[in-house]
Design a protein around this motif. Structure first.
Motif, short mmCIF file in Angstrom:
data_model
loop_
_atom_site.label_atom_id
_atom_site.label_comp_id
_atom_site.label_asym_id
_atom_site.label_seq_id
_atom_site.Cartn_x
_atom_site.Cartn_y
_atom_site.Cartn_z
N TYR A 15 0.88 -1.16 0.00
CA TYR A 15 0.00 0.00 0.00
C TYR A 15 0.91 1.21 0.00
CZ TYR A 15 -3.39 -3.39 1.82
OH TYR A 15 -4.19 -4.48 2.01
N ASN A 40 -1.26 -8.17 14.90
CA ASN A 40 -2.00 -7.14 14.17
C ASN A 40 -1.11 -6.50 13.12
OD1 ASN A 40 -3.41 -6.71 17.20
ND2 ASN A 40 -4.73 -6.81 15.43
N GLY A 41 -1.64 -6.35 11.93
CA GLY A 41 -0.89 -5.69 10.87
C GLY A 41 0.10 -6.61 10.17
N ALA A 42 0.05 -7.91 10.48
CA ALA A 42 1.00 -8.85 9.88
C ALA A 42 0.74 -9.02 8.38
CB ALA A 42 0.92 -10.21 10.58
N GLY A 43 -0.50 -8.76 7.96
CA GLY A 43 -0.82 -8.90 6.53
C GLY A 43 -1.80 -10.01 6.22
N LYS A 44 -2.48 -10.51 7.25
CA LYS A 44 -3.40 -11.64 7.05
C LYS A 44 -4.58 -11.26 6.15
CE LYS A 44 -4.13 -11.90 11.50
NZ LYS A 44 -3.27 -10.81 12.02
N SER A 45 -5.22 -10.13 6.49
CA SER A 45 -6.37 -9.71 5.67
C SER A 45 -5.93 -9.33 4.27
CB SER A 45 -7.07 -8.52 6.33
OG SER A 45 -7.59 -8.89 7.59
N THR A 46 -4.76 -8.73 4.16
CA THR A 46 -4.24 -8.39 2.84
C THR A 46 -4.03 -9.66 2.02
OG1 THR A 46 -3.13 -6.48 3.81
CG2 THR A 46 -2.39 -7.17 1.63
N GLN A 87 -13.37 -9.64 7.73
CA GLN A 87 -13.02 -9.43 9.13
C GLN A 87 -14.08 -8.54 9.80
OE1 GLN A 87 -9.02 -8.12 9.70
NE2 GLN A 87 -9.31 -7.60 11.84
N GLU A 173 -11.15 -13.93 10.59
CA GLU A 173 -11.58 -13.79 12.00
C GLU A 173 -13.07 -14.05 12.17
OE1 GLU A 173 -9.95 -10.49 14.10
OE2 GLU A 173 -8.12 -10.46 12.91
N HIS A 206 -7.43 -14.41 15.99
CA HIS A 206 -6.57 -14.02 17.11
C HIS A 206 -6.88 -14.90 18.32
CE1 HIS A 206 -4.42 -10.70 15.41
NE2 HIS A 206 -5.55 -10.19 14.92
N1 LIG Z 1 -6.40 -0.44 2.47
C1 LIG Z 1 -5.21 -0.20 3.05
N2 LIG Z 1 -4.48 0.89 2.72
C2 LIG Z 1 -3.29 1.12 3.27
N3 LIG Z 1 -2.70 0.33 4.18
C3 LIG Z 1 -3.37 -0.77 4.56
C4 LIG Z 1 -4.65 -1.09 4.02
N4 LIG Z 1 -5.07 -2.26 4.58
C5 LIG Z 1 -4.10 -2.62 5.41
N5 LIG Z 1 -3.08 -1.76 5.43
C6 LIG Z 1 -1.83 -1.88 6.18
O1 LIG Z 1 -1.20 -3.05 5.74
C7 LIG Z 1 -0.67 -3.79 6.84
C8 LIG Z 1 -1.30 -5.17 6.88
O2 LIG Z 1 -2.68 -5.03 7.21
P1 LIG Z 1 -3.68 -6.25 7.32
O3 LIG Z 1 -5.02 -5.69 7.53
O4 LIG Z 1 -3.48 -7.15 6.18
O5 LIG Z 1 -3.17 -6.98 8.66
P2 LIG Z 1 -3.85 -8.12 9.51
O6 LIG Z 1 -2.82 -9.16 9.71
O7 LIG Z 1 -5.12 -8.55 8.91
O8 LIG Z 1 -4.11 -7.38 10.88
P3 LIG Z 1 -5.29 -7.57 11.94
O9 LIG Z 1 -4.92 -8.72 12.79
O10 LIG Z 1 -5.27 -6.30 12.72
O11 LIG Z 1 -6.53 -7.78 11.19
C9 LIG Z 1 -0.93 -2.96 8.06
O12 LIG Z 1 0.22 -2.20 8.32
C10 LIG Z 1 -2.07 -2.06 7.66
O13 LIG Z 1 -2.00 -0.83 8.33
#
Ligand SMILES: Nc1ncnc2c1ncn2[C@@H]1O[C@H](COP(=O)(O)OP(=O)(O)OP(=O)(O)O)[C@@H](O)[C@H]1O
Ligand SMILES: [Mg+2]
Lengths: 251, 318
Positions: A15, A40-46, A87, A173, A206
């Motif tokens: 991003y 949190n923020g590891a990138g799972k949702s991405t 999520q 989640e 989580h």
């Molecule tokens: N749409 C977006 N635009 C910019 N940055 C993003 C976006 N979505 C996520 N991020 C950033 O990318 C990184 C990974 O986010 P992601 O949501 O994939 O993490 P996650 O593992 O799902 O976290 P969580 O456990 O909090 O759900 C984080 O640093 C987040 O701030």
């Protein structure tokens, strides 16, 4: 060893200002229940977003059942056999629970575009009741989705995903925001669906209770990279996993 | 019940109303259907268009431009519908690449571009003078020049338009449009190719908008630039908001009220636009869900009054 249903090779996704995924490669065999964990923020949702076509990756390949689907729009991925629950549950707020699921059933049956017949006579309606019963939403059928509790909304998302009859089910989640009783019921539901339908399930959580109750294999993500993949016992025993994530969690 | 009463009413209107008022009420009907077509787009698909006058105008100008060919009225009406649908298909395929406000701006730009074209091609559009002298002719020996026969002619086409809209609403396609309206991105995760559905809705709205424009040109006997002007894109939006944007009949009810108020005010004062604006404001503030929410509100009010009456201590009969 059978062909993996899902294969990721060298996936990178950034991003503006954030490198969310770096060189992620993993295989999920057909029929497996795989958990993806990480802080949190590891990138799972991405990662789920890349798999399901929400975010095209800058580098790397996504394959479903041997087919290269990198960069496909979500609707095509769904038609190839994928379904995703978000999520933060995303449902269609102005429509009833029933109509939410019906929309998914019609999309799956390929009847969505028919403008010459009545929705009230669509054959797929029978399936909607079954899905609502299975997910415990029957009594809420006529409730507008906007007023559902977070837990019910999560369940509705599962019902919608199941209506699509996917081969690969992505659950981000699934028990977030649920009470302990609801969480327990949802874990049982996922287990039962996975067994009865021969689905391949990928989920993030989580709640380690949920993860260790369900997962056959666990992938640990840390700062957008894969730290390791292994059986629940292996993951429990690993020092590096404890350091980045499990450290203060009771196992 | 409501529907039967409405149909009967519309069928007997020419027998009870003085001929002088038929014109006014037929105008109301045409705009009611036009507003319903706009509501399909805005209220049921979530595509906010500020340029539907383009299609109303395409319908009207199709009638005007075909005048020298002396075709029968039903044929020109069908051609107007086709023209609206074809232009909507082409234009929609381009501008639907944008979403939200950008899409709205593009619809406005397209509408204004079309309006400007009537100046550029003055020779065939008549520019500011428009195309006067539209004749309705005779069909199967029936003289459509007669206001009463034209009332039924218009009613037939409008009924077709409303019937088609009703079918769309009650169909899986309409159900899917509402899903897309609620969250287009999420709809993609149901395996729905959102763009095609939005385009379908845009084409239907364009075709029915053109139908309304064609009927209006035949009613007025003249095609003018007003029929392409942007205010004609705004009016059906206001009608829909007054009547209930997300209801099937609401926009039609809004059209009736809107045009009636406009007519009454225009008779009394030159500042009628001001009062029309104020009326609109009152609706947005006090009846945000429009006229269509009145029956439900009335029921609620009655239920509450009844509950209060039961809660009150019983008085001895006098
Ligand atoms: N749409 C977006 N635009 C910019 N940055 C993003 C976006 N979505 C996520 N991020 C950033 O990318 C990184 C990974 O986010 P992601 O949501 O994939 O993490 P996650 O593992 O799902 O976290 P969580 O456990 O909090 O759900 C984080 O640093 C987040 O701030
Ligand atoms: Mg996440």
């Amino acid at each position: 060893m059978s062909l993996p249903l899902l294969r990721l090779a060298g996936i990178s996704k950034r991003y503006p200002g954030v490198q969310a995924l770096t060189d992620v490669s993993l295989d999920v065999p057909a029929g497996q229940l795989r958990a993806v964990i990480g802080p949190n923020g590891a990138g799972k949702s991405t990662l789920f977003g890349v798999i399901s076509g929400e975010y095209p990756p800058e580098a790397g390949v996504v394959e479903l059942d041997g087919k290269n689907i990198t960069g496909w729009p979500p609707w095509k991925c769904v038609r190839l056999g994928m379904a995703r629950a978000f999520q933060v549950a995303k449902v269609f707020p102005r429509m009833t629970v029933y109509d939410n699921v019906l929309a998914a059933v019609m999309a799956r049956d390929g009847t969505s575009w028919q403008f010459w017949r009545l929705t009230s006579r669509v054959p797929g309606r029978k399936r909607v009741d079954g899905l609502l019963a299975e997910t415990g939403l029957l009594s809420l059928a006529e409730t507008p989705a906007a007023v559902l509790s977070q837990g019910d909304r999560k369940r509705l998302e599962i019902a919608i995903a199941l209506a699509l009859e996917p081969r690969l089910l992505l659950l981000d989640e699934p028990t977030a925001g649920m009470s302990p009783e609801e969480t327990h019921a949802t874990v049982e539901l996922i287990r039962q669906l996975w067994r009865e339908r021969g689905l391949t399930v990928m989920l993030t959580e989580h709640d380690m209770g949920v993860v260790f109750a369900l997962a056959e294999e666990i992938t640990v993500l840390h700062r957008g990279r894969i730290l390791c993949t292994g059986s629940p016992e292996e993951i429990r025993g690993r020092q590096d996993v404890r350091e980045v994530y499990l450290g203060d969690i009771e196992l | 019940m409501f529907l039967i009463a409405l149909i009967v009413l519309l069928l007997v209107v020419p027998q009870i109303l003085p001929r002088g008022q038929l014109f006014f009420w037929q105008r109301v009907l045409i705009f009611a259907v036009y507003a319903m077509s706009v509501a399909l787009l805005v209220g049921f698909t979530g595509l906010i268009s500020f340029g539907q006058a383009a299609y109303f105008g395409i319908g009207a100008y199709t009638i005007g431009l075909l005048l020298p060919l002396k075709l029968a009225a039903p044929i020109t009406v069908v051609l107007a519908i086709i023209a609206g649908a074809v232009v909507a298909l082409i234009v929609g395929a381009i501008i639907l690449r944008a979403s939200g406000l950008a899409f709205g701006m593009l619809t406005l730009a397209f509408g204004q571009a079309l309006y400007q074209l009537t100046f550029v091609f003055k020779d065939i559009t008549g520019g500011e003078n428009g195309i006067p002298g539209i004749l309705r002719g005779t069909v199967l020996g029936i003289n459509l020049g007669n206001p009463v026969t034209y009332w039924y002619f218009g009613l037939f086409w409008l009924a077709l338009g409303v019937g088609f809209l009703a079918l769309v609403h009650a169909s899986p396609f309409g159900h899917t449009l509402r899903v897309i309206r609620d969250d287009p991105k999420r709809a993609g995760f149901l395996g729905i190719p959102v763009f095609r559905y939005q385009l379908g809705s845009y084409v239907i709205a364009g075709a029915i908008g053109a139908l309304a424009g064609a009927l209006y040109a035949l009613l007025a006997g003249i095609v003018t630039q007003d029929m392409l002007y942007w205010t004609l894109s705004g009016d059906p939006l206001i009608m829909s908001l007054i009547g209930g944007l997300r209801t099937f009949w609401g926009p039609a009810a809004g059209a009736v009220l809107f045009i009636w108020v406009q007519d009454q005010l225009a008779r009394q004062t030159g500042a009628w636009i001001l009062y029309q604006g104020l009326t609109f404001l009152v609706f947005v503030l006090f009846l945000p869900e429009g006229l269509a929410s009145l029956p439900r509100r009335y029921q609620l009010w009655r239920a509450r009054r009844q509950a209060r009456a039961e809660a009150a201590p019983k008085r001895a009969p006098a």
